[in-house]
Design a protein around this motif. Structure first.
Motif, PDB file in Angstrom:
ATOM      1  N   TRP A  78      -1.050  12.375  -8.947  1.00 23.22           N
ATOM      2  CA  TRP A  78      -1.799  13.546  -8.469  1.00 23.22           C
ATOM      3  C   TRP A  78      -1.005  14.831  -8.690  1.00 23.22           C
ATOM      4  N   ASN A  79       0.266  14.802  -8.346  1.00 17.86           N
ATOM      5  CA  ASN A  79       1.094  16.008  -8.455  1.00 17.86           C
ATOM      6  C   ASN A  79       1.347  16.434  -9.895  1.00 17.86           C
ATOM      7  N   HIS A  80       1.183  15.526 -10.836  1.00 17.50           N
ATOM      8  CA  HIS A  80       1.416  15.860 -12.240  1.00 17.50           C
ATOM      9  C   HIS A  80       0.120  16.001 -13.037  1.00 17.50           C
ATOM     10  N   ALA A  81      -0.993  15.935 -12.362  1.00 11.67           N
ATOM     11  CA  ALA A  81      -2.294  16.084 -13.014  1.00 11.67           C
ATOM     12  C   ALA A  81      -2.753  17.534 -12.917  1.00 11.67           C
ATOM     13  N   ASP A  82      -3.464  17.967 -13.946  1.00 14.36           N
ATOM     14  CA  ASP A  82      -4.046  19.309 -13.871  1.00 14.36           C
ATOM     15  C   ASP A  82      -5.348  19.241 -13.071  1.00 14.36           C
TER      16      ASP A  82
ATOM     17  N   GLN B  29      -8.480  19.543 -13.843  1.00 17.82           N
ATOM     18  CA  GLN B  29      -9.544  18.721 -14.440  1.00 17.82           C
ATOM     19  C   GLN B  29      -9.262  17.230 -14.233  1.00 17.82           C
ATOM     20  N   GLU B  30      -8.013  16.829 -14.396  1.00 16.05           N
ATOM     21  CA  GLU B  30      -7.660  15.420 -14.182  1.00 16.05           C
ATOM     22  C   GLU B  30      -7.841  15.034 -12.715  1.00 16.05           C
ATOM     23  N   GLN B  31      -7.481  15.932 -11.804  1.00 14.17           N
ATOM     24  CA  GLN B  31      -7.681  15.671 -10.380  1.00 14.17           C
ATOM     25  C   GLN B  31      -9.171  15.521 -10.062  1.00 14.17           C
ATOM     26  N   LYS B  32      -9.986  16.381 -10.660  1.00 12.50           N
ATOM     27  CA  LYS B  32     -11.432  16.305 -10.449  1.00 12.50           C
ATOM     28  C   LYS B  32     -11.962  14.955 -10.939  1.00 12.50           C
ATOM     29  N   MET B  33     -11.491  14.512 -12.103  1.00 13.35           N
ATOM     30  CA  MET B  33     -11.921  13.232 -12.645  1.00 13.35           C
ATOM     31  C   MET B  33     -11.498  12.086 -11.716  1.00 13.35           C
ATOM     32  N   MET B  34     -10.285  12.154 -11.174  1.00 12.43           N
ATOM     33  CA  MET B  34      -9.825  11.112 -10.244  1.00 12.43           C
ATOM     34  C   MET B  34     -10.697  11.088  -8.998  1.00 12.43           C
ATOM     35  N   LEU B  35     -11.048  12.263  -8.491  1.00 10.03           N
ATOM     36  CA  LEU B  35     -11.887  12.328  -7.293  1.00 10.03           C
ATOM     37  C   LEU B  35     -13.284  11.771  -7.563  1.00 10.03           C
ATOM     38  N   GLU B  36     -13.837  12.062  -8.739  1.00 10.31           N
ATOM     39  CA  GLU B  36     -15.142  11.515  -9.099  1.00 10.31           C
ATOM     40  C   GLU B  36     -15.081   9.996  -9.208  1.00 10.31           C
ATOM     41  N   THR B  37     -14.014   9.493  -9.835  1.00 12.76           N
ATOM     42  CA  THR B  37     -13.829   8.048  -9.959  1.00 12.76           C
ATOM     43  C   THR B  37     -13.684   7.406  -8.590  1.00 12.76           C
ATOM     44  N   LEU B  38     -12.913   8.027  -7.723  1.00 17.16           N
ATOM     45  CA  LEU B  38     -12.714   7.522  -6.370  1.00 17.16           C
ATOM     46  C   LEU B  38     -14.039   7.512  -5.598  1.00 17.16           C
ATOM     47  N   GLU B  39     -14.790   8.599  -5.707  1.00 17.15           N
ATOM     48  CA  GLU B  39     -16.071   8.680  -5.020  1.00 17.15           C
ATOM     49  C   GLU B  39     -17.016   7.585  -5.492  1.00 17.15           C
ATOM     50  N   GLN B  40     -17.072   7.355  -6.806  1.00 22.12           N
ATOM     51  CA  GLN B  40     -17.929   6.298  -7.356  1.00 22.12           C
ATOM     52  C   GLN B  40     -17.467   4.923  -6.879  1.00 22.12           C
ATOM     53  N   GLY B  41     -16.178   4.706  -6.902  1.00 24.00           N
ATOM     54  CA  GLY B  41     -15.645   3.419  -6.459  1.00 24.00           C
ATOM     55  C   GLY B  41     -15.925   3.136  -4.993  1.00 24.00           C
ATOM     56  N   LEU B  42     -15.804   4.170  -4.178  1.00 23.14           N
ATOM     57  CA  LEU B  42     -16.062   3.998  -2.749  1.00 23.14           C
ATOM     58  C   LEU B  42     -17.539   3.740  -2.470  1.00 23.14           C
TER      59      LEU B  42
ATOM     60  N   LEU C 243       0.795  -1.225   0.000  1.00 25.28           N
ATOM     61  CA  LEU C 243       0.000   0.000   0.000  1.00 25.28           C
ATOM     62  C   LEU C 243       0.834   1.284   0.000  1.00 25.28           C
ATOM     63  N   PRO C 244       1.904   1.363   0.773  1.00 21.49           N
ATOM     64  CA  PRO C 244       2.701   2.598   0.721  1.00 21.49           C
ATOM     65  C   PRO C 244       3.273   2.883  -0.671  1.00 21.49           C
ATOM     66  N   GLY C 245       3.702   1.843  -1.364  1.00 21.61           N
ATOM     67  CA  GLY C 245       4.234   2.028  -2.710  1.00 21.61           C
ATOM     68  C   GLY C 245       3.176   2.526  -3.671  1.00 21.61           C
ATOM     69  N   LEU C 246       1.974   1.965  -3.572  1.00 22.09           N
ATOM     70  CA  LEU C 246       0.878   2.441  -4.401  1.00 22.09           C
ATOM     71  C   LEU C 246       0.538   3.885  -4.062  1.00 22.09           C
ATOM     72  N   GLY C 247       0.641   4.217  -2.791  1.00 24.22           N
ATOM     73  CA  GLY C 247       0.402   5.602  -2.367  1.00 24.22           C
ATOM     74  C   GLY C 247       1.401   6.560  -2.983  1.00 24.22           C
ATOM     75  N   VAL C 248       2.653   6.153  -3.051  1.00 22.94           N
ATOM     76  CA  VAL C 248       3.690   6.987  -3.667  1.00 22.94           C
ATOM     77  C   VAL C 248       3.388   7.172  -5.149  1.00 22.94           C
ATOM     78  N   LEU C 249       2.997   6.093  -5.824  1.00 24.51           N
ATOM     79  CA  LEU C 249       2.666   6.194  -7.245  1.00 24.51           C
ATOM     80  C   LEU C 249       1.467   7.117  -7.455  1.00 24.51           C
ATOM     81  N   PHE C 250       0.466   7.012  -6.591  1.00 28.22           N
ATOM     82  CA  PHE C 250      -0.690   7.907  -6.698  1.00 28.22           C
ATOM     83  C   PHE C 250      -0.274   9.359  -6.462  1.00 28.22           C
ATOM     84  N   GLU C 251       0.611   9.574  -5.517  1.00 30.19           N
ATOM     85  CA  GLU C 251       1.095  10.929  -5.246  1.00 30.19           C
ATOM     86  C   GLU C 251       1.757  11.528  -6.493  1.00 30.19           C
TER      87      GLU C 251
END
Length: 70
Positions: free
Chosen positions: A48-52, A54-67, A37-45
């Protein structure tokens, strides 16, 4: 012991191709091991840090739907 997990994870995958990165992510998820999990967290970081905004918003929507389906 001073271990910089972020640097270690990034160092280990920095030269990987997209296929290798995908394999790493899929393998970590399929194994379901807590230690991955920590490694996946680093990859997600990195994502996230390289997304604009709009891309961050899309990730949050996807995460919200998945949860909501979890």
């Amino acid at each position: 012991m001073d271990l910089d997990l972020r640097k270690a994870v990034i160092h280990n995958v920095k030269e990987d191709t997209q296929d290798q990165l995908k394999d790493t992510i899929v393998d970590a998820i399929q194994r379901g091991e807590e230690k991955m999990l920590p490694g996946l967290g680093v990859l997600f970081e990195v994502i996230w840090n390289h997304a604009d905004t709009q891309e961050q918003k899309m990730m949050l929507e996807t995460l919200e739907q998945g949860l909501s389906q979890a």
